[in-house]
Design an enzyme around this catalytic site. Structure first.
Site, PDB file in Angstrom:
ATOM      1  N   TYR A  51     -13.856  49.190   3.663  1.00 61.54           N
ATOM      2  CA  TYR A  51     -13.165  50.085   2.724  1.00 61.54           C
ATOM      3  C   TYR A  51     -12.153  50.924   3.479  1.00 61.54           C
ATOM      4  CZ  TYR A  51     -14.114  50.124  -2.175  1.00 61.54           C
ATOM      5  OH  TYR A  51     -14.070  49.811  -3.492  1.00 61.54           O
ATOM      6  N   GLU A  53      -9.492  53.127   1.694  1.00 66.01           N
ATOM      7  CA  GLU A  53      -8.591  53.840   0.768  1.00 66.01           C
ATOM      8  C   GLU A  53      -7.715  54.792   1.559  1.00 66.01           C
ATOM      9  OE1 GLU A  53     -10.969  55.689  -2.240  1.00 66.01           O
ATOM     10  OE2 GLU A  53     -11.283  53.827  -3.333  1.00 66.01           O
ATOM     11  N   ASP A 197      13.569  41.714  -6.988  1.00 64.19           N
ATOM     12  CA  ASP A 197      12.283  41.017  -6.897  1.00 64.19           C
ATOM     13  C   ASP A 197      12.558  39.651  -6.283  1.00 64.19           C
ATOM     14  OD1 ASP A 197      10.045  39.477  -7.287  1.00 64.19           O
ATOM     15  OD2 ASP A 197       9.678  40.144  -9.342  1.00 64.19           O
ATOM     16  N   THR A 223       6.249  38.581  -3.618  1.00 63.73           N
ATOM     17  CA  THR A 223       4.954  37.993  -3.319  1.00 63.73           C
ATOM     18  C   THR A 223       5.028  37.553  -1.861  1.00 63.73           C
ATOM     19  OG1 THR A 223       5.745  35.811  -3.936  1.00 63.73           O
ATOM     20  CG2 THR A 223       4.622  37.054  -5.649  1.00 63.73           C
ATOM     21  N   LYS A 226       4.774  32.512  -1.608  1.00 66.51           N
ATOM     22  CA  LYS A 226       5.677  31.442  -2.061  1.00 66.51           C
ATOM     23  C   LYS A 226       6.453  30.929  -0.843  1.00 66.51           C
ATOM     24  CE  LYS A 226       5.441  33.372  -6.690  1.00 66.51           C
ATOM     25  NZ  LYS A 226       6.151  34.033  -7.806  1.00 66.51           N
ATOM     26  N   ARG A 232      -2.021  34.854  -0.691  1.00 65.26           N
ATOM     27  CA  ARG A 232      -1.681  35.231  -2.063  1.00 65.26           C
ATOM     28  C   ARG A 232      -1.687  36.749  -2.172  1.00 65.26           C
ATOM     29  NH1 ARG A 232      -0.990  32.460  -6.290  1.00 65.26           N
ATOM     30  NH2 ARG A 232      -1.118  30.675  -4.896  1.00 65.26           N
TER      31      ARG A 232
HETATM   32  C1  PLP Z   1       5.727  34.834  -8.793  1.00 64.67           C
HETATM   33  C2  PLP Z   1       6.541  36.007  -9.211  1.00 64.67           C
HETATM   34  C3  PLP Z   1       6.008  37.308  -9.332  1.00 64.67           C
HETATM   35  C4  PLP Z   1       4.569  37.687  -9.254  1.00 64.67           C
HETATM   36  O1  PLP Z   1       3.636  36.945  -8.887  1.00 64.67           O
HETATM   37  P1  PLP Z   1       2.064  37.177  -8.932  1.00 64.67           P
HETATM   38  O2  PLP Z   1       1.596  35.950  -9.581  1.00 64.67           O
HETATM   39  O3  PLP Z   1       1.772  38.418  -9.688  1.00 64.67           O
HETATM   40  O4  PLP Z   1       1.716  37.308  -7.494  1.00 64.67           O
HETATM   41  C5  PLP Z   1       6.862  38.351  -9.602  1.00 64.67           C
HETATM   42  N1  PLP Z   1       8.164  38.151  -9.774  1.00 64.67           N
HETATM   43  C6  PLP Z   1       8.721  36.933  -9.675  1.00 64.67           C
HETATM   44  C7  PLP Z   1      10.176  36.800  -9.860  1.00 64.67           C
HETATM   45  C8  PLP Z   1       7.931  35.817  -9.416  1.00 64.67           C
HETATM   46  O5  PLP Z   1       8.483  34.608  -9.358  1.00 64.67           O
END
Ligand code: PLP
Length: 415
Positions: A51, A53, A197, A223, A226, A232
């Site tokens: 833990y 936090e 994003d 993320t 990817k 993940r």
């Molecule tokens: C994959 C993705 C996310 C979020 O992915 P999670 O499945 O929540 O990890 C956010 N924004 C975009 C543009 C994505 O392609």
């Protein structure tokens, strides 16, 4: 995994079954990748027991001296990799990273201008059934009907008319380069905050194969699983002046204890991303996407927007067969060992369950070591299966060839 095998044979068997499935199929899902053994070992480490936090040197629990070091290492590597002023490595996924940014700088009801899901955006950018669509007022931009690319003049006009508090740029199914500097200019002009994003393209951004939003955006979310090829999870980068607000939003705003084992695995991934081999990998991801798109296009399949600049493409299935849906294509290809996903294309008359398109991406196959010749082979198989409208004999024949290719290019977990 000898302990798992003795302690819980049922779960052990399912892990083995999934490893076998991954090894025996070709993964063309643009948002997936195969992590290294090192990333998996860190994810499965003793940090899962702790833990923690709070943040390094400011914890609410004792015994945090080592997790402080691992989290700080992860933060430092993230900042160095992207050239960011501040990094928060605690978000559990991409969606929770976006949630934290909204929580840090918006009030319920404030307006977000984001890309519509129908044109390639993400559900956390304002879909009505998502928290983002429920707690905030949403305006959406799409792509130009002709070019199928983002029209920056149209976005500017919309931003000036809508006066959003925050503009989101980033997508899950957009095959072209994003103009982050252009979005920043629009955000400045209308007094909005800019969030980039980069969930899909983070690996390409980290290796400078896609322009970086870090100098332009107030916040960058991503993320880590990817193109970044980590565990993940999620990550937030921001300007130093937002550091406190972002950290407060993640904890105690939205989360309790961070997943320090996943943070350890993110540190491993960021370390790997900084090596020259990772840039070579990302170059090949892009080259493979181009090769696959070109090969499909040469067989008469229309590629949305005419091609790809990154790791993914959208195929307009109507271009060869008016009645072919993404649902059928996904199912037939999967039967032959080729895994991809049906996807709406811009201005798609079909539902999200049917779709007129499919999304193909090359990050996972490139991790297995595949290059242009394999992409051409793959395009041939896809074309044959779809042209045969899922004929069982055709699928069976190609399934055998897919298996041979899989064996020649093992996933990291079986190497
Ligand atoms: C994959 C993705 C996310 C979020 O992915 P999670 O499945 O929540 O990890 C956010 N924004 C975009 C543009 C994505 O392609």
């Amino acid at each position: 995994m000898s302990h798992l095998e003795t302690d819980d044979k049922q779960v052990y068997d399912l892990v083995c079954a999934e490893r076998k499935r991954q090894q025996g199929m070709l993964d063309l899902i643009a948002s997936e990748n195969h992590t290294s053994r090192a990333v998996m070992e860190a994810t499965g480490s003793v940090f899962t027991d702790k833990y923690a936090e709070g943040y390094p040197q400011k914890r609410y629990y004792g015994g945090c001296e080592v997790v402080d070091d691992i989290e700080q290492l992860c933060i430092d590597r993230a900042k160095a990799l992207f050239g960011a002023e501040h990094a928060n490595v605690q978000p559990h996924c991409g969606t929770s990273a976006n949630m934290a940014v909204y929580y840090a700088c918006l009030q319920p009801g404030d307006k977000i201008l984001g890309m519509s899901l129908a044109c390639g955006g993400h559900l956390s950018h304002g879909l009505s059934v998502n928290f983002s669509g429920r707690y905030y007022t949403i305006a959406s931009y799409g792509v130009d009907e002709k070019t199928e690319m983002i029209d920056m003049d149209a976005v500017r006009r919309q931003a000036l008319a809508e006066k959003p508090k925050l503009i989101m740029v980033g997508a899950s199914a957009y095959p072209r380069t994003l103009d982050f500097a252009g979005f920043a200019a629009i955000a400045r002009e209308c007094g909005a905050l800019l969030v980039a994003d980069i969930a899909h393209i983070a690996g390409l951004v980290a290796t400078a194969l896609h322009p970086s939003p870090v100098p332009h955006a107030d916040f960058v979310t991503t993320t880590t699983h990817k193109t970044l090829r980590g565990p993940r999870s999620g990550l937030i980068l921001c300007k130093a002046k937002w550091a406190r607000e972002i950290d407060k939003a993640v904890f105690p705003g939205l989360q309790g204890g961070p997943l320090e084992h996943v943070i350890a695995a993110k540190a491993v991934a960021f370390g790997a991303c900084a090596k020259p081999e990772f840039k070579t990998y990302c170059r090949q991801v892009i080259a493979n996407a181009k090769a696959l798109a070109d090969a499909l296009a040469s067989k008469g399949w229309r590629i949305v927007s005419g091609g790809t600049d990154n790791h993914l493409m959208l195929v307009d299935l109507r271009s060869r067969d008016e009645d072919l849906t993404g649902q059928d294509a996904q199912q037939w290809l999967e039967a032959a060992g080729i895994v991809c996903n049906k996807n709406k294309i811009p201005f798609d008359p079909r539902s999200a369950a049917q779709t007129s398109g499919m999304r193909l991406g090359t990050p996972a196959l490139t991790t297995r070591g595949m290059t242009e010749p394999q992409m051409q082979q793959l395009a041939g198989w896809i074309d044959t299966i779809l042209a045969a409208r899922g004929d069982a004999a055709v699928i069976a024949r190609i399934r055998g060839q897919v298996s041979e290719l899989c064996e020649a290019f093992p996933i990291p977990a079986v190497r």
